[in-house]
Design an enzyme around this catalytic site. Structure first.
Site, PDB file in Angstrom:
ATOM      1  N   ASP A 100       1.416-104.760  33.499  1.00  0.00           N
ATOM      2  CA  ASP A 100       1.830-103.408  33.902  1.00  0.00           C
ATOM      3  C   ASP A 100       3.323-103.288  33.599  1.00  0.00           C
ATOM      4  O   ASP A 100       4.067-104.254  33.763  1.00  0.00           O
ATOM      5  CB  ASP A 100       1.578-103.231  35.414  1.00  0.00           C
ATOM      6  CG  ASP A 100       1.430-101.778  35.811  1.00  0.00           C
ATOM      7  OD1 ASP A 100       0.340-101.402  36.267  1.00  0.00           O
ATOM      8  OD2 ASP A 100       2.414-101.015  35.659  1.00  0.00           O
ATOM      9  N   ARG A 140      -3.501 -72.597  38.678  1.00  0.00           N
ATOM     10  CA  ARG A 140      -2.726 -73.576  37.916  1.00  0.00           C
ATOM     11  C   ARG A 140      -3.265 -73.546  36.494  1.00  0.00           C
ATOM     12  O   ARG A 140      -4.482 -73.569  36.302  1.00  0.00           O
ATOM     13  CB  ARG A 140      -2.922 -74.959  38.547  1.00  0.00           C
ATOM     14  CG  ARG A 140      -2.001 -76.022  38.026  1.00  0.00           C
ATOM     15  CD  ARG A 140      -2.137 -77.310  38.828  1.00  0.00           C
ATOM     16  NE  ARG A 140      -3.457 -77.930  38.658  1.00  0.00           N
ATOM     17  CZ  ARG A 140      -3.794 -79.113  39.174  1.00  0.00           C
ATOM     18  NH1 ARG A 140      -2.921 -79.787  39.917  1.00  0.00           N
ATOM     19  NH2 ARG A 140      -4.988 -79.615  38.984  1.00  0.00           N
ATOM     20  N   ILE A 187      -3.303 -73.317  47.760  1.00  0.00           N
ATOM     21  CA  ILE A 187      -4.591 -73.338  47.039  1.00  0.00           C
ATOM     22  C   ILE A 187      -4.377 -72.613  45.716  1.00  0.00           C
ATOM     23  O   ILE A 187      -4.039 -71.426  45.695  1.00  0.00           O
ATOM     24  CB  ILE A 187      -5.697 -72.671  47.880  1.00  0.00           C
ATOM     25  CG1 ILE A 187      -5.918 -73.486  49.172  1.00  0.00           C
ATOM     26  CG2 ILE A 187      -6.992 -72.536  47.075  1.00  0.00           C
ATOM     27  CD1 ILE A 187      -6.940 -72.901  50.127  1.00  0.00           C
ATOM     28  N   TYR A 222      -3.601 -84.292  27.722  1.00  0.00           N
ATOM     29  CA  TYR A 222      -4.100 -85.531  28.323  1.00  0.00           C
ATOM     30  C   TYR A 222      -5.507 -85.843  27.803  1.00  0.00           C
ATOM     31  O   TYR A 222      -5.780 -86.946  27.329  1.00  0.00           O
ATOM     32  CB  TYR A 222      -4.096 -85.410  29.857  1.00  0.00           C
ATOM     33  CG  TYR A 222      -4.845 -86.527  30.527  1.00  0.00           C
ATOM     34  CD1 TYR A 222      -4.472 -87.854  30.323  1.00  0.00           C
ATOM     35  CD2 TYR A 222      -5.950 -86.272  31.346  1.00  0.00           C
ATOM     36  CE1 TYR A 222      -5.176 -88.892  30.915  1.00  0.00           C
ATOM     37  CE2 TYR A 222      -6.654 -87.299  31.939  1.00  0.00           C
ATOM     38  CZ  TYR A 222      -6.264 -88.608  31.715  1.00  0.00           C
ATOM     39  OH  TYR A 222      -6.969 -89.629  32.291  1.00  0.00           O
ATOM     40  N   LEU A 232      -4.900 -83.254  44.969  1.00  0.00           N
ATOM     41  CA  LEU A 232      -5.278 -82.418  46.114  1.00  0.00           C
ATOM     42  C   LEU A 232      -5.337 -83.176  47.444  1.00  0.00           C
ATOM     43  O   LEU A 232      -4.738 -82.735  48.430  1.00  0.00           O
ATOM     44  CB  LEU A 232      -6.638 -81.753  45.824  1.00  0.00           C
ATOM     45  CG  LEU A 232      -7.190 -80.894  46.955  1.00  0.00           C
ATOM     46  CD1 LEU A 232      -6.265 -79.736  47.263  1.00  0.00           C
ATOM     47  CD2 LEU A 232      -8.589 -80.390  46.584  1.00  0.00           C
TER      48      LEU A 232
HETATM   49  N1  UFG Z   1      -5.215 -78.183  43.849  1.00  0.00           N
HETATM   50  C1  UFG Z   1      -4.736 -77.202  44.707  1.00  0.00           C
HETATM   51  N2  UFG Z   1      -3.528 -77.409  45.281  1.00  0.00           N
HETATM   52  C2  UFG Z   1      -2.761 -78.526  45.077  1.00  0.00           C
HETATM   53  C3  UFG Z   1      -3.279 -79.525  44.215  1.00  0.00           C
HETATM   54  C4  UFG Z   1      -4.503 -79.323  43.609  1.00  0.00           C
HETATM   55  O1  UFG Z   1      -5.372 -76.173  44.910  1.00  0.00           O
HETATM   56  O2  UFG Z   1      -1.652 -78.626  45.631  1.00  0.00           O
HETATM   57  C5  UFG Z   1      -6.521 -77.988  43.198  1.00  0.00           C
HETATM   58  C6  UFG Z   1      -6.443 -77.968  41.680  1.00  0.00           C
HETATM   59  O3  UFG Z   1      -6.130 -76.680  41.211  1.00  0.00           O
HETATM   60  C7  UFG Z   1      -7.847 -78.432  41.294  1.00  0.00           C
HETATM   61  C8  UFG Z   1      -8.231 -79.386  42.423  1.00  0.00           C
HETATM   62  O4  UFG Z   1      -7.334 -79.106  43.494  1.00  0.00           O
HETATM   63  O5  UFG Z   1      -8.729 -77.345  41.306  1.00  0.00           O
HETATM   64  C9  UFG Z   1      -8.075 -80.848  42.049  1.00  0.00           C
HETATM   65  O6  UFG Z   1      -6.777 -81.038  41.516  1.00  0.00           O
HETATM   66  P1  UFG Z   1      -6.138 -82.491  41.270  1.00  0.00           P
HETATM   67  O7  UFG Z   1      -4.736 -82.262  40.781  1.00  0.00           O
HETATM   68  O8  UFG Z   1      -6.322 -83.334  42.477  1.00  0.00           O
HETATM   69  O9  UFG Z   1      -7.052 -83.123  40.130  1.00  0.00           O
HETATM   70  P2  UFG Z   1      -7.421 -82.564  38.665  1.00  0.00           P
HETATM   71  O10 UFG Z   1      -8.859 -82.097  38.739  1.00  0.00           O
HETATM   72  O11 UFG Z   1      -6.432 -81.598  38.158  1.00  0.00           O
HETATM   73  O12 UFG Z   1      -7.266 -83.851  37.750  1.00  0.00           O
HETATM   74  C10 UFG Z   1      -7.904 -85.084  37.999  1.00  0.00           C
HETATM   75  C11 UFG Z   1      -7.080 -86.179  37.357  1.00  0.00           C
HETATM   76  C12 UFG Z   1      -7.067 -86.031  35.857  1.00  0.00           C
HETATM   77  C13 UFG Z   1      -8.488 -85.908  35.330  1.00  0.00           C
HETATM   78  C14 UFG Z   1      -9.252 -84.861  36.066  1.00  0.00           C
HETATM   79  C15 UFG Z   1     -10.701 -84.909  35.641  1.00  0.00           C
HETATM   80  O13 UFG Z   1      -5.738 -86.157  37.829  1.00  0.00           O
HETATM   81  O14 UFG Z   1      -6.452 -87.164  35.293  1.00  0.00           O
HETATM   82  O15 UFG Z   1      -9.210 -85.081  37.462  1.00  0.00           O
HETATM   83  O16 UFG Z   1     -11.445 -83.887  36.252  1.00  0.00           O
HETATM   84  F1  UFG Z   1      -8.443 -85.574  34.027  1.00  0.00           F
END
Ligand code: UFG
Length: 332
Positions: free
Chosen positions: A31, A284, A210, A144, A193
């Site tokens: 790492d 987002r 949200i 990504y 999230l």
């Molecule tokens: N969300 C919110 N508020 C926040 C953070 C997130 O509403 O403060 C929502 C996002 O819009 C999304 C959901 O919560 O709808 C999940 O968001 P995350 O950021 O937790 O995860 P992502 O789905 O964006 O991404 C994750 C990984 C990626 C991967 C993806 C695959 O971080 O590496 O899942 O689905 F590609």
């Protein structure tokens, strides 16, 4: 087996390293600690098994693979934030594609033929049908996802040229923490999230925003497939049994169930006992309405199935970690 885990100081890497040890394997971690935590390695394989090095240092990789007589590499070292990848695509291509190619070259030189790698749902982009099977077209909609697709293509080439045996696990949304409470999610800055929501419960943030409530989903918020990090780790163990020379095999690793942002918030409120205020914000960029896995290939061919099947169970483990270690690994 003698196994090198790249990215073994990270969130998924540390849980995978522990699962490998529990299954009787000998494990080393490589790492660069740009995102991972030394403390996480201390709590799994121990610091004497940690090499702090860049994936781009091919000679160093060859040296470690040879010296430790490594038989299998589990390659998890990558950047994985969609938003960041849109802002810094070169950094993502260099790290995720270039780093993987350097590793492939080192494995070829050291004659290591077995590889398990992390891929992602993001390679599918925004499919029009659910659930997602492995045969869906690869059509990423962000940088990504594009880097992981290019990594998959490099692996397909290497598998056929070098007789490499590869399994690529396409993770859905990794979540939760080790039930022991000593390994968990610690990103800086945090964008995911569940940790963000629990940080509100801990008084570290005022509210959860949200990101959009007008999606084409039952409650208007985005739906994702949250899979427990220990279940993800277990999938790597299962994958070891199906490696076949000259092939890349793909598996979706998700629970098969979708959970909305509002449902995650409710679970966090219930588990923490905190009201967790939320505000409705704008969408987002790049967030698809709904993503969840068809995991039947992993269930039938890897003999894998998720042990954590409810969002409350997943959040309970995350809550234990975040409340015991409010500053992550810096909490001591
Ligand atoms: N969300 C919110 N508020 C926040 C953070 C997130 O509403 O403060 C929502 C996002 O819009 C999304 C959901 O919560 O709808 C999940 O968001 P995350 O950021 O937790 O995860 P992502 O789905 O964006 O991404 C994750 C990984 C990626 C991967 C993806 C695959 O971080 O590496 O899942 O689905 F590609």
């Amino acid at each position: 087996m003698r196994i090198l885990v790249t990215g073994g100081a990270g969130y998924i890497g540390s849980h995978t390293a522990r699962a490998l040890l529990e299954n009787g394997h000998k494990v080393w971690v490589l790492d660069n600690l740009s995102r991972g935590h030394k403390e996480a390695v201390q709590r799994t394989v121990g610091l004497d098994r940690l090499t702090i090095a860049s994936l781009h240092d091919t000679d160093r990789l060859v040296q470690i693979l040879t010296l430790q007589e490594i038989e299998l590499v589990i390659h998890l070292a990558a950047f994985s934030l969609v938003g960041e990848s849109q802002k810094q695509p070169e950094m993502y291509f260099r790290n995720n594609v270039g780093g993987s190619q350097s590793l492939i070259s080192a494995m070829h030189q050291a004659n290591v033929k077995k590889l398990i790698v992390s891929s992602t749902t993001a390679v599918y982009g925004t499919p029009s049908q659910m659930p997602i099977t492995e045969s869906f077209e690869r059509a990423p909609v962000n940088q990504y996802g594009q880097t992981k697709l290019e990594m998959e293509l490099s692996l397909e080439h290497a598998a056929s040229q070098n007789d490499l045996a590869v399994v690529a696990l396409r993770y859905f949304n990794a979540a939760g923490a080790h039930p022991n409470g000593d390994l968990g999610e610690d990103h800086d800055p945090e964008t995911h999230l569940i940790p963000i929501t629990l940080q509100v419960a801990l008084g570290q943030r005022e509210h959860l925003t949200i990101f959009g409530n007008d999606y084409a989903t039952p409650d208007g918020t985005c739906v994702r497939d949250y899979v427990h990090v220990c279940d993800l780790a277990a999938a790597h163990i299962c994958a070891m049994d199906v490696l076949r020379n000259g092939t890349v095999q793909y598996f979706n690793i998700g629970t098969g169930a979708g959970t909305s942002v509002s449902e995650v918030l409710d679970a966090c409120r219930k588990v923490s006992g905190h009201p967790i205020p939320s505000v409705d914000g704008i969408r987002r960029s790049g967030d698809p309405d709904i993503l969840y896995a068809d995991n039947s290939k992993a269930v039938s061919e890897l003999n894998w199935s998720p042990k954590y099947t409810s969002i409350e169970q997943i959040v309970e483990t995350a809550w234990r970690w975040h409340s015991d270690s409010p500053n992550g690994y810096r909490s001591g």
